[in-house]
Design an enzyme around this catalytic site. Structure first.
Site, PDB file in Angstrom:
ATOM      1  N   LYS A  65      34.382  41.334  49.802  1.00  0.00           N
ATOM      2  CA  LYS A  65      34.118  39.990  50.217  1.00  0.00           C
ATOM      3  C   LYS A  65      34.605  39.338  51.387  1.00  0.00           C
ATOM      4  O   LYS A  65      33.856  38.793  52.073  1.00  0.00           O
ATOM      5  CB  LYS A  65      34.716  38.904  48.636  1.00  0.00           C
ATOM      6  CG  LYS A  65      33.983  39.087  47.565  1.00  0.00           C
ATOM      7  CD  LYS A  65      34.676  38.186  46.836  1.00  0.00           C
ATOM      8  CE  LYS A  65      34.008  38.318  45.200  1.00  0.00           C
ATOM      9  NZ  LYS A  65      34.740  37.237  44.433  1.00  0.00           N
ATOM     10  N   ASP A 101      31.453  30.988  44.162  1.00  0.00           N
ATOM     11  CA  ASP A 101      32.609  30.977  43.068  1.00  0.00           C
ATOM     12  C   ASP A 101      33.311  29.615  42.722  1.00  0.00           C
ATOM     13  O   ASP A 101      33.349  29.098  41.661  1.00  0.00           O
ATOM     14  CB  ASP A 101      33.802  31.869  43.474  1.00  0.00           C
ATOM     15  CG  ASP A 101      33.536  33.468  43.218  1.00  0.00           C
ATOM     16  OD1 ASP A 101      32.672  33.772  42.298  1.00  0.00           O
ATOM     17  OD2 ASP A 101      34.238  34.153  43.811  1.00  0.00           O
TER      18      ASP A 101
HETATM   19  P1  NAP Z   1      43.429  39.011  43.886  1.00  0.00           P
HETATM   20  O1  NAP Z   1      42.758  38.528  45.291  1.00  0.00           O
HETATM   21  O2  NAP Z   1      43.755  40.561  43.823  1.00  0.00           O
HETATM   22  O3  NAP Z   1      44.611  38.157  43.559  1.00  0.00           O
HETATM   23  C1  NAP Z   1      45.430  38.637  42.385  1.00  0.00           C
HETATM   24  C2  NAP Z   1      46.464  37.345  42.101  1.00  0.00           C
HETATM   25  O4  NAP Z   1      46.804  38.037  40.755  1.00  0.00           O
HETATM   26  C3  NAP Z   1      47.728  37.399  42.959  1.00  0.00           C
HETATM   27  O5  NAP Z   1      47.973  36.140  43.177  1.00  0.00           O
HETATM   28  C4  NAP Z   1      48.638  38.223  42.620  1.00  0.00           C
HETATM   29  O6  NAP Z   1      50.073  37.913  42.643  1.00  0.00           O
HETATM   30  C5  NAP Z   1      48.437  37.989  40.906  1.00  0.00           C
HETATM   31  N1  NAP Z   1      49.080  39.113  40.272  1.00  0.00           N
HETATM   32  C6  NAP Z   1      48.429  40.292  39.838  1.00  0.00           C
HETATM   33  N2  NAP Z   1      49.403  40.878  39.149  1.00  0.00           N
HETATM   34  C7  NAP Z   1      50.293  40.094  38.510  1.00  0.00           C
HETATM   35  C8  NAP Z   1      51.238  40.106  37.653  1.00  0.00           C
HETATM   36  N3  NAP Z   1      51.579  41.407  37.061  1.00  0.00           N
HETATM   37  N4  NAP Z   1      51.902  39.026  37.321  1.00  0.00           N
HETATM   38  C9  NAP Z   1      51.914  37.967  38.122  1.00  0.00           C
HETATM   39  N5  NAP Z   1      50.956  37.783  38.897  1.00  0.00           N
HETATM   40  C10 NAP Z   1      50.075  38.948  39.247  1.00  0.00           C
HETATM   41  O7  NAP Z   1      42.235  38.991  42.836  1.00  0.00           O
HETATM   42  P2  NAP Z   1      41.125  37.886  42.902  1.00  0.00           P
HETATM   43  O8  NAP Z   1      39.961  38.264  43.631  1.00  0.00           O
HETATM   44  O9  NAP Z   1      41.677  36.406  43.333  1.00  0.00           O
HETATM   45  O10 NAP Z   1      40.774  37.807  41.305  1.00  0.00           O
HETATM   46  C11 NAP Z   1      41.745  37.093  40.333  1.00  0.00           C
HETATM   47  C12 NAP Z   1      41.016  37.384  39.088  1.00  0.00           C
HETATM   48  O11 NAP Z   1      40.223  36.421  38.900  1.00  0.00           O
HETATM   49  C13 NAP Z   1      40.554  38.625  38.826  1.00  0.00           C
HETATM   50  O12 NAP Z   1      41.046  39.171  37.284  1.00  0.00           O
HETATM   51  C14 NAP Z   1      38.907  38.541  38.839  1.00  0.00           C
HETATM   52  O13 NAP Z   1      38.168  39.512  37.888  1.00  0.00           O
HETATM   53  C15 NAP Z   1      38.860  37.057  38.408  1.00  0.00           C
HETATM   54  N6  NAP Z   1      37.703  36.242  38.800  1.00  0.00           N
HETATM   55  C16 NAP Z   1      36.787  36.034  38.077  1.00  0.00           C
HETATM   56  C17 NAP Z   1      35.593  35.213  38.437  1.00  0.00           C
HETATM   57  C18 NAP Z   1      34.806  34.802  37.189  1.00  0.00           C
HETATM   58  O14 NAP Z   1      33.471  34.725  37.757  1.00  0.00           O
HETATM   59  N7  NAP Z   1      35.271  34.432  36.095  1.00  0.00           N
HETATM   60  C19 NAP Z   1      35.311  34.926  39.634  1.00  0.00           C
HETATM   61  C20 NAP Z   1      36.298  35.561  40.493  1.00  0.00           C
HETATM   62  C21 NAP Z   1      37.568  36.063  40.391  1.00  0.00           C
HETATM   63  P3  NAP Z   1      50.767  38.533  44.047  1.00  0.00           P
HETATM   64  O15 NAP Z   1      50.121  37.520  45.199  1.00  0.00           O
HETATM   65  O16 NAP Z   1      51.990  38.278  43.596  1.00  0.00           O
HETATM   66  O17 NAP Z   1      50.150  39.936  44.174  1.00  0.00           O
END
Ligand code: NAP
Length: 275
Positions: A65, A101
């Site tokens: 992305k 999104d």
């Molecule tokens: P990302 O950029 O990798 O961010 C991940 C986030 O999760 C960070 O804030 C990270 O914290 C936190 N995290 C990871 N492991 C953790 C743990 N064990 N304890 C606490 N916090 C933790 O991912 P993203 O792209 O933002 O996506 C996040 C989620 O949203 C994913 O599951 C994705 O599938 C979902 N999503 C869904 C949709 C939908 O259409 N429903 C759309 C977009 C995304 P740190 O900063 O400390 O690493």
């Protein structure tokens, strides 16, 4: 025949071909939508294929992305605010990037919890996580006039950088500050990856939330995450993340194939059954 795609790496898990395939069939449109594995280093040559007219456009998913954002010729204002694109549209020999999104997040809440944003002019929203998805959520919440957003993240620095970047009424904290702010929250959004494969937050005390609070999760595998299950046990209203996935697909389909598609219960049931 118009062709569209979803690129990412890996890409087999994507539900997008199922969603767009459903709409192509439903509306009798002669078109195609395919999943193509493209690693970040291969995004540049892939965009040249769009410029050359091979595709009407397509979706971009993890981890492409931000790369696609940097490489497309034009971006809409929202994508600029969010700093990532999930939708590309061919315009002549140019590639225009969008981030839907934001619309998916709002469309899902508007459908499943109508009026969810009304109390937010006087209450706060808590956002858990500060990654790419949280950016879209924050921009969306700001657009609905939320009085205060509490951005709580495991890594505080990342939340602070994000809040500075986006500006607005965003106060940052660590995840263990949840209990301190819960009583003023009308909405809790999990925008972190916690919940995937049934993982859960440690020590997140939902019992301090008002009984009218809504809890929503962006994670949709599983559909009922441990966070949503805990909220349901307390009698709180919950909204799962599947609707966001479905709603974010609408603007792309309309741009590529010329018809605004509907998020039908049949589509939701079909994708739900595949999870
Ligand atoms: P990302 O950029 O990798 O961010 C991940 C986030 O999760 C960070 O804030 C990270 O914290 C936190 N995290 C990871 N492991 C953790 C743990 N064990 N304890 C606490 N916090 C933790 O991912 P993203 O792209 O933002 O996506 C996040 C989620 O949203 C994913 O599951 C994705 O599938 C979902 N999503 C869904 C949709 C939908 O259409 N429903 C759309 C977009 C995304 P740190 O900063 O400390 O690493």
């Amino acid at each position: 025949m118009k062709r569209a795609f979803v690129i990412g790496h890996p890409i087999n898990h994507s539900r997008s071909p199922m969603i767009h395939g459903y709409w192509l069939k439903r509306y009798g449109i002669e078109g195609s939508y395919e999943a193509i594995d493209v690693a970040p280093q291969d995004v540049a040559p892939f965009l040249d294929r769009i410029r050359a007219g091979e595709f009407a456009g397509g979706n971009v998913t993890v981890p492409d992305k931000e790369t696609a954002y940097a490489l497309c010729d034009e971006r809409d204002d929202l994508a600029e605010d969010i700093g990532a694109v999930n939708t590309l549209v061919a315009k002549g020999d140019q590639v225009v990037g969008f981030n839907t999104d934001y619309l998916g997040f709002l469309g899902n809440l508007d459908e499943r919890a109508p009026g969810w944003d009304e109390p937010l002019g006087a209450a706060s929203a808590i956002v858990l996580g500060a990654g790419g998805a949280a950016r879209a959520v924050l921009v969306a919440l700001k657009s609905r006039g939320v009085k205060e957003i509490r951005l709580l993240n495991r890594t505080l620095d990342k939340a602070e950088t994000l809040a500075l970047d986006l500006e607005g009424p965003i106060a940052c904290g660590a995840l263990d500050e949840f209990g301190r702010h819960a009583a003023e929250a009308a909405l809790v959004v999990n925008a972190s990856t916690v919940g995937m494969k049934g993982t859960r937050f440690e020590r997140l005390d939902l019992s301090k939330l008002p009984k009218t609070a809504i809890v929503t999760d962006l994670v949709y595998t599983p559909l009922v995450t441990p966070l949503l299950a805990d909220a349901q046990k307390l009698g709180l209203k919950t909204v799962d993340g599947l609707g966001m996935l479905l709603h974010q697909a609408v603007p792309g389909f309309e741009a590529w194939f010329g018809r605004k598609p509907e998020v039908t219960p049949e589509l939701r049931a079909m994708v739900e059954a595949s999870l």
